[in-house]
Write a protein that holds these residues in place. Structure first.
Motif, PDB file in Angstrom:
ATOM      1  N   LEU A  23      70.525  57.885 102.883  1.00  0.00           N
ATOM      2  CA  LEU A  23      71.008  58.016 104.255  1.00  0.00           C
ATOM      3  C   LEU A  23      72.293  58.828 104.262  1.00  0.00           C
ATOM      4  O   LEU A  23      73.168  58.605 103.421  1.00  0.00           O
ATOM      5  N   GLY A  24      72.391  59.781 105.176  1.00  0.00           N
ATOM      6  CA  GLY A  24      73.609  60.567 105.293  1.00  0.00           C
ATOM      7  C   GLY A  24      73.748  61.704 104.298  1.00  0.00           C
ATOM      8  O   GLY A  24      74.793  62.335 104.213  1.00  0.00           O
ATOM      9  N   ARG A  25      72.689  61.968 103.549  1.00  0.00           N
ATOM     10  CA  ARG A  25      72.693  63.066 102.566  1.00  0.00           C
ATOM     11  C   ARG A  25      71.524  63.988 102.878  1.00  0.00           C
ATOM     12  O   ARG A  25      70.580  63.597 103.562  1.00  0.00           O
ATOM     13  N   VAL A  26      71.556  65.199 102.358  1.00  0.00           N
ATOM     14  CA  VAL A  26      70.459  66.149 102.528  1.00  0.00           C
ATOM     15  C   VAL A  26      70.172  66.830 101.198  1.00  0.00           C
ATOM     16  O   VAL A  26      71.010  66.857 100.304  1.00  0.00           O
ATOM     17  N   THR A  27      68.968  67.368 101.083  1.00  0.00           N
ATOM     18  CA  THR A  27      68.605  68.194  99.941  1.00  0.00           C
ATOM     19  C   THR A  27      67.865  69.410 100.479  1.00  0.00           C
ATOM     20  O   THR A  27      67.672  69.542 101.685  1.00  0.00           O
ATOM     21  N   SER A  28      67.434  70.272  99.576  1.00  0.00           N
ATOM     22  CA  SER A  28      66.728  71.481 100.008  1.00  0.00           C
ATOM     23  C   SER A  28      65.297  71.478  99.482  1.00  0.00           C
ATOM     24  O   SER A  28      64.972  70.790  98.521  1.00  0.00           O
ATOM     25  N   TYR A  29      64.485  72.308 100.128  1.00  0.00           N
ATOM     26  CA  TYR A  29      63.101  72.479  99.681  1.00  0.00           C
ATOM     27  C   TYR A  29      63.093  72.934  98.222  1.00  0.00           C
ATOM     28  O   TYR A  29      62.335  72.433  97.396  1.00  0.00           O
ATOM     29  N   GLY A  46      58.025  72.773 101.900  1.00  0.00           N
ATOM     30  CA  GLY A  46      58.144  72.843 103.357  1.00  0.00           C
ATOM     31  C   GLY A  46      56.853  72.471 104.050  1.00  0.00           C
ATOM     32  O   GLY A  46      56.859  71.736 105.042  1.00  0.00           O
ATOM     33  N   TYR A  47      55.734  72.958 103.529  1.00  0.00           N
ATOM     34  CA  TYR A  47      54.434  72.593 104.113  1.00  0.00           C
ATOM     35  C   TYR A  47      54.207  71.085 104.009  1.00  0.00           C
ATOM     36  O   TYR A  47      53.699  70.450 104.935  1.00  0.00           O
ATOM     37  N   ALA A  48      54.584  70.516 102.872  1.00  0.00           N
ATOM     38  CA  ALA A  48      54.440  69.068 102.684  1.00  0.00           C
ATOM     39  C   ALA A  48      55.276  68.315 103.714  1.00  0.00           C
ATOM     40  O   ALA A  48      54.808  67.346 104.325  1.00  0.00           O
ATOM     41  N   MET A  49      56.516  68.766 103.927  1.00  0.00           N
ATOM     42  CA  MET A  49      57.382  68.108 104.912  1.00  0.00           C
ATOM     43  C   MET A  49      56.769  68.197 106.307  1.00  0.00           C
ATOM     44  O   MET A  49      56.820  67.243 107.079  1.00  0.00           O
ATOM     45  N   GLY A  50      56.159  69.334 106.611  1.00  0.00           N
ATOM     46  CA  GLY A  50      55.533  69.511 107.915  1.00  0.00           C
ATOM     47  C   GLY A  50      54.303  68.649 108.117  1.00  0.00           C
ATOM     48  O   GLY A  50      53.873  68.417 109.249  1.00  0.00           O
ATOM     49  N   ALA A  51      53.734  68.168 107.020  1.00  0.00           N
ATOM     50  CA  ALA A  51      52.493  67.392 107.093  1.00  0.00           C
ATOM     51  C   ALA A  51      52.701  65.897 106.893  1.00  0.00           C
ATOM     52  O   ALA A  51      51.733  65.150 106.773  1.00  0.00           O
ATOM     53  N   CYS A  52      53.947  65.423 106.874  1.00  0.00           N
ATOM     54  CA  CYS A  52      54.191  64.028 106.486  1.00  0.00           C
ATOM     55  C   CYS A  52      54.320  63.066 107.662  1.00  0.00           C
ATOM     56  O   CYS A  52      54.512  61.873 107.454  1.00  0.00           O
ATOM     57  N   SER A  53      54.194  63.540 108.859  1.00  0.00           N
ATOM     58  CA  SER A  53      54.326  62.676 110.034  1.00  0.00           C
ATOM     59  C   SER A  53      53.303  61.549 109.988  1.00  0.00           C
ATOM     60  O   SER A  53      52.130  61.767 109.709  1.00  0.00           O
ATOM     61  N   GLY A  54      53.766  60.343 110.233  1.00  0.00           N
ATOM     62  CA  GLY A  54      52.856  59.199 110.295  1.00  0.00           C
ATOM     63  C   GLY A  54      52.557  58.541 108.957  1.00  0.00           C
ATOM     64  O   GLY A  54      51.808  57.572 108.915  1.00  0.00           O
ATOM     65  N   TYR A  56      53.111  56.234 105.594  1.00  0.00           N
ATOM     66  CA  TYR A  56      53.816  54.998 105.299  1.00  0.00           C
ATOM     67  C   TYR A  56      53.826  54.798 103.796  1.00  0.00           C
ATOM     68  O   TYR A  56      52.782  54.915 103.168  1.00  0.00           O
ATOM     69  N   PRO A  57      54.964  54.493 103.206  1.00  0.00           N
ATOM     70  CA  PRO A  57      56.270  54.414 103.869  1.00  0.00           C
ATOM     71  C   PRO A  57      56.678  55.782 104.423  1.00  0.00           C
ATOM     72  O   PRO A  57      56.249  56.802 103.910  1.00  0.00           O
ATOM     73  N   PRO A  58      57.511  55.775 105.466  1.00  0.00           N
ATOM     74  CA  PRO A  58      57.901  57.031 106.103  1.00  0.00           C
ATOM     75  C   PRO A  58      58.624  57.972 105.135  1.00  0.00           C
ATOM     76  O   PRO A  58      59.260  57.522 104.182  1.00  0.00           O
ATOM     77  N   VAL A  59      58.499  59.256 105.394  1.00  0.00           N
ATOM     78  CA  VAL A  59      59.174  60.283 104.603  1.00  0.00           C
ATOM     79  C   VAL A  59      60.314  60.840 105.472  1.00  0.00           C
ATOM     80  O   VAL A  59      60.067  61.324 106.566  1.00  0.00           O
ATOM     81  N   PRO A  60      61.565  60.768 104.999  1.00  0.00           N
ATOM     82  CA  PRO A  60      62.692  61.267 105.798  1.00  0.00           C
ATOM     83  C   PRO A  60      62.793  62.792 105.734  1.00  0.00           C
ATOM     84  O   PRO A  60      63.748  63.351 105.187  1.00  0.00           O
ATOM     85  N   ALA A  61      61.804  63.465 106.298  1.00  0.00           N
ATOM     86  CA  ALA A  61      61.733  64.921 106.234  1.00  0.00           C
ATOM     87  C   ALA A  61      62.937  65.595 106.881  1.00  0.00           C
ATOM     88  O   ALA A  61      63.286  66.724 106.528  1.00  0.00           O
ATOM     89  N   HIS A  62      63.594  64.889 107.790  1.00  0.00           N
ATOM     90  CA  HIS A  62      64.777  65.475 108.447  1.00  0.00           C
ATOM     91  C   HIS A  62      65.922  65.693 107.465  1.00  0.00           C
ATOM     92  O   HIS A  62      66.836  66.450 107.753  1.00  0.00           O
ATOM     93  N   ARG A  63      65.859  65.067 106.311  1.00  0.00           N
ATOM     94  CA  ARG A  63      66.917  65.217 105.304  1.00  0.00           C
ATOM     95  C   ARG A  63      66.676  66.392 104.359  1.00  0.00           C
ATOM     96  O   ARG A  63      67.425  66.591 103.413  1.00  0.00           O
ATOM     97  N   VAL A  64      65.602  67.154 104.606  1.00  0.00           N
ATOM     98  CA  VAL A  64      65.283  68.306 103.763  1.00  0.00           C
ATOM     99  C   VAL A  64      65.481  69.578 104.590  1.00  0.00           C
ATOM    100  O   VAL A  64      64.851  69.755 105.631  1.00  0.00           O
TER     101      VAL A  64
END
Length: 119
Positions: A23-29, A46-54, A56-64
């Motif tokens: 939480l509160g940190r970020v990384t890059s693709y 990036g494609y993986a992050m775009g496909a992770c919606s829904g 479980y457990p959730p993927v915090p794609a906003h941190r990438v």
């Protein structure tokens, strides 16, 4: 029945790494791709992050984000400001679609995780 593909396996590894970003940190693709031993596959991360919606457990794609801290994946979040809102809710400052203090809050999986657990 969905047959597991090599792409599925790569995506699963990406998701495992992304779920470790604090939480509160970020990384890059690119940092995730490099950690997985697949340097040069940032776009696939990036494609993986775009496909992770829904998932479980959730993927915090906003941190990438991209290699300089830009919110290049923001169009995957339903509204143009949702990715920024999610980051700001965690204390990450964003200005003009770019993470402020990017180097300071950057989370490098190569320094934080054991590579052998992801093989």
């Amino acid at each position: 029945m969905h047959k597991k593909t090599q792409e599925d396996s790569f995506y699963d590894k990406v998701y495992e790494v992304a779920r470790q970003i604090p939480l509160g940190r970020v990384t890059s693709y690119g940092a995730i791709a490099n950690f997985l031993g697949t340097k040069g596959t940032s776009r696939m991360v990036g494609y993986a992050m775009g496909a992770c919606s829904g998932l479980y457990p959730p993927v915090p794609a906003h941190r990438v984000v991209n290699r300089v801290g830009l919110l290049t994946g923001k169009h995957h979040f339903g509204s143009p400001t949702m990715m920024q809102q999610l980051l700001e809710n965690e204390g990450v400052e964003v200005e003009d679609d770019k993470v402020k203090n990017f180097k300071k809050i950057f989370w490098d999986p190569n320094e934080e995780l054991d590579y052998n657990k992801y093989q």
